[in-house]
Design an enzyme around this catalytic site. Structure first.
Site, short mmCIF file in Angstrom:
data_model
loop_
_atom_site.label_atom_id
_atom_site.label_comp_id
_atom_site.label_asym_id
_atom_site.label_seq_id
_atom_site.Cartn_x
_atom_site.Cartn_y
_atom_site.Cartn_z
N TYR A 71 47.56 49.45 92.12
CA TYR A 71 46.36 50.29 91.53
C TYR A 71 46.08 51.45 92.45
O TYR A 71 45.97 51.03 93.60
CB TYR A 71 45.25 49.47 91.34
N SER B 11 50.74 43.30 92.83
CA SER B 11 49.12 43.51 92.23
C SER B 11 49.32 44.26 90.67
O SER B 11 49.84 43.55 89.88
CB SER B 11 48.49 44.69 93.29
N ASP C 72 43.26 35.39 98.56
CA ASP C 72 43.24 36.68 97.86
C ASP C 72 42.04 36.76 96.89
O ASP C 72 41.81 35.97 95.91
CB ASP C 72 44.47 36.70 96.81
N HIS D 243 45.34 39.69 99.70
CA HIS D 243 46.01 40.43 98.78
C HIS D 243 47.14 41.00 99.55
O HIS D 243 46.89 42.18 100.02
CB HIS D 243 44.99 41.18 98.28
#
Length: 308
Positions: free
Chosen positions: A85, A175, A260, A289
């Site tokens: 992202y 992700s 995470d 993460h």
């Protein structure tokens, strides 16, 4: 881990939505353009590819081919790589490790985010910061719909390249990229293997309530418009791999970090436990993460096995 969750939409309704959508897009041309680009790496051919996404937004990608692997006119494996992202496809040099394995790389922007790809999607109502809260009141007009179909069509664009062996075509990402790797495979049978590290698009209703991911943008929207909760949860259910896992046909490698707070472990396990195909997940109790070096090697090992 034995994490489970109930489906959040009727499967027949979801199948009807996606079967109708995919059938419609079968008749929409990609309008693919390919032109040479530069790279400091010798022995590598780099082309910039543009294809039409969900609403004719031009989606930009790199198509990178190791010349030695393709020199004998044999088709070679290809990885379609999606970014996290706010990121973009970057420079071609980012993908050197895949090229060393003899794989072609099709590296894609996500519309409106960090790359050069824009976004033709009209804003039909106000939204909070970021992108994912755009047009949440209707599945087909939402930002999630647009990036999903962009990803599905990225697979089509990659498969259409003459250097690519269509029997060895993987989607790869972490992700957001991991979520797109999963959903494009669930909706496009051309995908023959999936690498989805710490993926999003998993058990999204739980994530809206609990995670620190891009879903916080939806949480902020709902803080302002609490009366829209039911409608918005219905919209995002169309893109939740919890509901789409049953459509998977390709082998899957996943990873999860127990610390995470972005892509929560319980959301990833809930999806993994519903995937019906050959699958493996690597658990990292001390990781957050991130994709560590060990997992990066396991990605290579997994695809070498699948691409034999």
């Amino acid at each position: 881990m034995a994490c489970t969750a109930e489906l959040t939409i009727d499967p027949a309704q979801l199948d009807a939505f996606w079967d109708g959508t995919l059938s419609k897009y079968d008749d929409i041309p990609l309008n693919l353009k390919r032109e040479p680009a530069e790279s400091p790496f010798p022995g590598v051919t780099v082309d910039k590819i543009t294809y039409n996404g969900a609403d004719d937004t031009p989606i930009h990608a790199w198509f990178i081919v190791p010349q030695q692997a393709a020199s004998d006119n044999k088709q070679i494996p290809c990885v379609v790589v999606f970014p996290g992202y706010t990121d973009d496809r970057g420079y071609p040099e980012r993908y050197a490790s895949w090229l060393l394995l003899g794989y072609a790389v099709f590296a894609v922007d996500v519309r409106g985010q960090g790359g050069e790809t824009g976004n033709y999607l009209p804003e039909r109502a106000g939204s909070v910061k970021g992108w994912v809260s755009s047009n949440l009141l209707e599945p087909e007009g939402s930002y999630y719909f647009a990036i999903t179909m962009d990803a599905v069509r990225a697979v089509d664009a990659a498969a259409s390249q003459p250097e690519v062996d269509p029997a060895r075509l993987a989607t790869v990402g972490g992700s957001q990229g991991g979520g797109l790797a999963l959903i494009s495979a669930a909706l496009n049978r051309k995908v023959t293997a999936v690498v989805a590290d710490i993926p999003n698009l998993c058990h999204m209703d739980h994530g809206v309530l609990n995670s620190g991911s891009s879903l916080t943008e939806i949480a902020q929207h709902l803080k302002r418009y609490p009366e829209q909760l039911e409608t918005i949860l219905h919209t995002i259910a169309h893109f939740d791999m919890l509901n789409l896992a049953s459509r998977m046909t390709a082998p899957v490698l996943m990873s999860v970090g127990w610390k995470d707070g972005i892509c929560l472990p319980e959301t990833i396990y809930a999806v993994y436990n519903r995937i019906p195909t050959e699958k493996v997940i690597f658990d990292y109790p001390f990781s957050g993460h991130e994709i560590n070096e060990f997992q990066n090697r396991e990605r290579f090992n997994f695809l070498q096995k699948q691409f034999r």
